[in-house]
Every structure is written in structure tokens, then in C-alpha cells.
Scaffold this active site. Structure first.
Site, PDB file in Angstrom:
ATOM      1  N   LYS A   9       0.828  -1.206   0.000  1.00 20.89           N
ATOM      2  CA  LYS A   9       0.000   0.000   0.000  1.00 20.89           C
ATOM      3  C   LYS A   9       0.868   1.266   0.000  1.00 20.89           C
ATOM      4  O   LYS A   9       2.094   1.186   0.178  1.00 20.89           O
ATOM      5  CB  LYS A   9      -0.934  -0.062   1.223  1.00 20.89           C
ATOM      6  CG  LYS A   9      -1.914  -1.253   1.177  1.00 20.89           C
ATOM      7  CD  LYS A   9      -2.885  -1.217   2.355  1.00 20.89           C
ATOM      8  CE  LYS A   9      -3.915  -2.338   2.280  1.00 20.89           C
ATOM      9  NZ  LYS A   9      -4.925  -2.239   3.384  1.00 20.89           N
ATOM     10  N   TYR A  49     -12.524  -3.030  -3.125  1.00 22.94           N
ATOM     11  CA  TYR A  49     -13.038  -3.028  -1.751  1.00 22.94           C
ATOM     12  C   TYR A  49     -14.570  -2.985  -1.704  1.00 22.94           C
ATOM     13  O   TYR A  49     -15.146  -2.479  -0.746  1.00 22.94           O
ATOM     14  CB  TYR A  49     -12.447  -1.857  -0.974  1.00 22.94           C
ATOM     15  CG  TYR A  49     -11.024  -2.111  -0.492  1.00 22.94           C
ATOM     16  CD1 TYR A  49     -10.725  -3.204   0.328  1.00 22.94           C
ATOM     17  CD2 TYR A  49      -9.978  -1.258  -0.838  1.00 22.94           C
ATOM     18  CE1 TYR A  49      -9.428  -3.449   0.773  1.00 22.94           C
ATOM     19  CE2 TYR A  49      -8.674  -1.489  -0.388  1.00 22.94           C
ATOM     20  CZ  TYR A  49      -8.413  -2.579   0.420  1.00 22.94           C
ATOM     21  OH  TYR A  49      -7.130  -2.814   0.864  1.00 22.94           O
ATOM     22  N   PHE A  57     -15.385   3.248   7.655  1.00 20.68           N
ATOM     23  CA  PHE A  57     -14.012   3.583   7.260  1.00 20.68           C
ATOM     24  C   PHE A  57     -13.816   3.597   5.744  1.00 20.68           C
ATOM     25  O   PHE A  57     -12.727   3.935   5.263  1.00 20.68           O
ATOM     26  CB  PHE A  57     -13.009   2.616   7.899  1.00 20.68           C
ATOM     27  CG  PHE A  57     -13.198   1.166   7.555  1.00 20.68           C
ATOM     28  CD1 PHE A  57     -12.733   0.640   6.358  1.00 20.68           C
ATOM     29  CD2 PHE A  57     -13.843   0.309   8.442  1.00 20.68           C
ATOM     30  CE1 PHE A  57     -12.898  -0.693   6.040  1.00 20.68           C
ATOM     31  CE2 PHE A  57     -14.016  -1.033   8.135  1.00 20.68           C
ATOM     32  CZ  PHE A  57     -13.542  -1.536   6.928  1.00 20.68           C
ATOM     33  N   ARG A  85      -1.402 -14.381   4.618  1.00 18.42           N
ATOM     34  CA  ARG A  85      -2.205 -13.752   5.677  1.00 18.42           C
ATOM     35  C   ARG A  85      -1.502 -13.901   7.030  1.00 18.42           C
ATOM     36  O   ARG A  85      -1.506 -12.989   7.852  1.00 18.42           O
ATOM     37  CB  ARG A  85      -3.606 -14.369   5.735  1.00 18.42           C
ATOM     38  CG  ARG A  85      -4.422 -14.195   4.461  1.00 18.42           C
ATOM     39  CD  ARG A  85      -5.110 -12.869   4.336  1.00 18.42           C
ATOM     40  NE  ARG A  85      -6.069 -12.598   5.376  1.00 18.42           N
ATOM     41  CZ  ARG A  85      -6.824 -11.499   5.423  1.00 18.42           C
ATOM     42  NH1 ARG A  85      -6.716 -10.570   4.471  1.00 18.42           N
ATOM     43  NH2 ARG A  85      -7.681 -11.304   6.388  1.00 18.42           N
ATOM     44  N   THR A  91      -4.992  -7.104  11.207  1.00 18.03           N
ATOM     45  CA  THR A  91      -5.196  -5.952  10.320  1.00 18.03           C
ATOM     46  C   THR A  91      -4.371  -4.727  10.713  1.00 18.03           C
ATOM     47  O   THR A  91      -3.826  -4.042   9.852  1.00 18.03           O
ATOM     48  CB  THR A  91      -6.699  -5.600  10.241  1.00 18.03           C
ATOM     49  OG1 THR A  91      -7.388  -6.750   9.738  1.00 18.03           O
ATOM     50  CG2 THR A  91      -6.962  -4.439   9.300  1.00 18.03           C
ATOM     51  N   ARG A 102       2.917  -6.627   9.615  1.00 19.90           N
ATOM     52  CA  ARG A 102       2.257  -5.494  10.268  1.00 19.90           C
ATOM     53  C   ARG A 102       2.732  -5.332  11.714  1.00 19.90           C
ATOM     54  O   ARG A 102       2.836  -4.210  12.217  1.00 19.90           O
ATOM     55  CB  ARG A 102       0.745  -5.689  10.211  1.00 19.90           C
ATOM     56  CG  ARG A 102       0.164  -5.468   8.802  1.00 19.90           C
ATOM     57  CD  ARG A 102      -1.198  -6.092   8.670  1.00 19.90           C
ATOM     58  NE  ARG A 102      -1.930  -5.692   7.464  1.00 19.90           N
ATOM     59  CZ  ARG A 102      -3.050  -6.274   7.070  1.00 19.90           C
ATOM     60  NH1 ARG A 102      -3.565  -7.279   7.774  1.00 19.90           N
ATOM     61  NH2 ARG A 102      -3.682  -5.865   5.982  1.00 19.90           N
TER      62      ARG A 102
HETATM   63  P1  IDP Z   1      -7.523  -7.096   6.006  1.00 12.02           P
HETATM   64  O1  IDP Z   1      -6.750  -6.140   5.121  1.00 12.02           O
HETATM   65  O2  IDP Z   1      -6.694  -7.502   7.198  1.00 12.02           O
HETATM   66  O3  IDP Z   1      -8.114  -8.246   5.252  1.00 12.02           O
HETATM   67  P2  IDP Z   1     -10.252  -6.032   6.145  1.00 12.02           P
HETATM   68  O4  IDP Z   1     -11.118  -6.165   7.339  1.00 12.02           O
HETATM   69  O5  IDP Z   1     -10.585  -6.854   4.932  1.00 12.02           O
HETATM   70  O6  IDP Z   1      -8.741  -6.245   6.624  1.00 12.02           O
HETATM   71  O7  IDP Z   1     -10.278  -4.489   5.750  1.00 12.02           O
HETATM   72  C1  IDP Z   1      -9.744  -4.072   4.515  1.00 12.02           C
HETATM   73  C2  IDP Z   1      -8.906  -2.844   4.767  1.00 12.02           C
HETATM   74  O8  IDP Z   1      -9.741  -1.798   5.225  1.00 12.02           O
HETATM   75  C3  IDP Z   1      -7.838  -2.996   5.856  1.00 12.02           C
HETATM   76  O9  IDP Z   1      -6.648  -3.580   5.397  1.00 12.02           O
HETATM   77  C4  IDP Z   1      -7.640  -1.558   6.281  1.00 12.02           C
HETATM   78  O10 IDP Z   1      -6.794  -0.854   5.372  1.00 12.02           O
HETATM   79  C5  IDP Z   1      -9.051  -0.997   6.183  1.00 12.02           C
HETATM   80  N1  IDP Z   1      -9.776  -1.072   7.462  1.00 12.02           N
HETATM   81  C6  IDP Z   1     -10.365  -2.152   8.013  1.00 12.02           C
HETATM   82  N2  IDP Z   1     -10.932  -1.858   9.197  1.00 12.02           N
HETATM   83  C7  IDP Z   1     -10.695  -0.539   9.408  1.00 12.02           C
HETATM   84  C8  IDP Z   1     -11.018   0.362  10.468  1.00 12.02           C
HETATM   85  O11 IDP Z   1     -11.654   0.003  11.474  1.00 12.02           O
HETATM   86  N3  IDP Z   1     -10.594   1.658  10.333  1.00 12.02           N
HETATM   87  C9  IDP Z   1      -9.873   2.084   9.237  1.00 12.02           C
HETATM   88  N4  IDP Z   1      -9.556   1.265   8.212  1.00 12.02           N
HETATM   89  C10 IDP Z   1      -9.957  -0.031   8.290  1.00 12.02           C
HETATM   90 MG    MG Z   2      -9.665  -8.315   3.801  1.00 13.91          MG
END
Ligand code: IDP
Ligand code: MG
Length: 151
Positions: A9, A49, A57, A85, A91, A102
């Protein structure tokens, strides 16, 4: 053999962490078969997305992903989706285990998180098609395959 879509990213690009992250994938014995340095358009971010469109968000996520270039890759290997993963970690950095990308390299909670990896075979197939044509994927025999994946 499985494939997954990995995106480094804009924060990974700006913080010059691309090499370190790619090295982790290489050291794990995974194989890069496609790679593209690009800007994600708002339209492509929306498609990628789509499952998050109703989340609070979501606008911030699209802004983040379109703010600066990203490095998009396809990686191949046994169980590569789960392997990637696990390597990525939870996350956000505040929850990600040390030893994960991360957990080791992440920064602020709930904002930037360096990397995307497909979460299932269905997501991987859909996401790879969004970013790459079949002619942009360079499958090849790895010279180290017999040592990484003994028959
Ligand atoms: P992941 O990337 O670990 O699979 P997901 O829940 O699929 O996580 O969310 C996709 C992306 O959305 C995350 O990687 C992050 O950049 C963003 N994201 C997810 N949850 C939040 C949040 O609570 N606040 C801000 N950004 C979020
Ligand atoms: Mg995801």
C-alpha cells in the site's frame, strides 16, 4: 498451486519498505509471478473493496489506497493465501503479533497497514482479474522448487 493478490500500500511505498516485505515472501519460498507499480483509481479501489462499501471507514480507505502509488503483485505457492495472511498479521499494528509484517513494520492503529492479501481462493481469483490480464502473469519453474516443495 495457489495464487494470491498482494498489494504493498502507499505507506509501504513511501516508507521504502517494499524490498523488506518482498524479501520476506522470497525467504518463505513463495514465487512472484506478476508485478505492477501503479496508482489505483477511485473506480478500481471501489471494485477491489466493494465488500466494505457500507463500512464507516470506507471513504478513508479509498482515499488512502488512491493517495500514492502501490506495488501490486501475484504470488504463487502451496497454501499461499493462508501463508501470506499469517505473514501479514492482524489488520492493524496494535493487534499484529511480533514477527509479522504489520507487527514488525506497522505504524499507527486503525489507519495505515502496509499490505493487502486476498482472504480466500474466491477473493484471490476476483482480485487478480481486477489488476492483471492473463498475459501479464509470468508463470515459470522455480530453480529451487525441489528443495522448497519435495515430491
Ligand atoms: P484485512 O486487510 O486484514 O483483510 P479487512 O477487514 O478486509 O482487513 O479491511 C480491509 C482494509 O480496510 C484494511 O486492510 C484496512 O486498510 C481498512 N480497514 C479495516 N478496518 C478498518 C477500520 O476500522 N478503520 C480504518 N480502516 C480499516
Ligand atoms: Mg480483507
Amino acid at each position: 498451486m495457489q495464487r494470491t493478490l498482494i498489494i504493498l500500500k502507499p505507506d509501504a511505498v513511501q516508507r521504502q519498505l517494499m524490498g523488506q516485505i518482498i524479501t520476506r515472501f522470497e525467504q518463505r519460498g513463495l514465487q512472484m509471478i506478476a508485478c505492477k507499480f501503479m496508482r489505483i483509481t477511485p473506480d478500481l479501489a471501489a471494485k477491489h473493496y466493494a465488500e466494505h462499501v457500507e463500512k464507516p471507514f470506507y471513504p478513508g480507505l479509498v482515499k488512502y489506497m488512491t493517495s500514492d502509488p502501490v506495488l501490486v503483485m501475484v504470488w504463487q505457492g502451496d497454501d499461499v493465501i493462508a501463508a501470506a495472511r499469517k505473514m501479514m498479521g492482524a489488520t492493524f499494528a496494535n493487534n499484529a503479533e511480533p514477527g509479522t509484517i504489520r507487527g514488525d513494520l506497522g505504524s499507527a492503529p486503525n489507519t495505515y497497514n502496509l499490505i493487502h492479501g486476498s482472504d480466500s481462493a474466491e477473493s484471490a481469483a476476483r482480485e487478480i482479474k481486477l489488476f492483471f490480464g492473463e498475459d501479464e502473469i509470468c508463470d515459470y519453474d522455480m530453480a529451487t522448487a525441489d528443495w522448497i516443495r519435495p515430491k
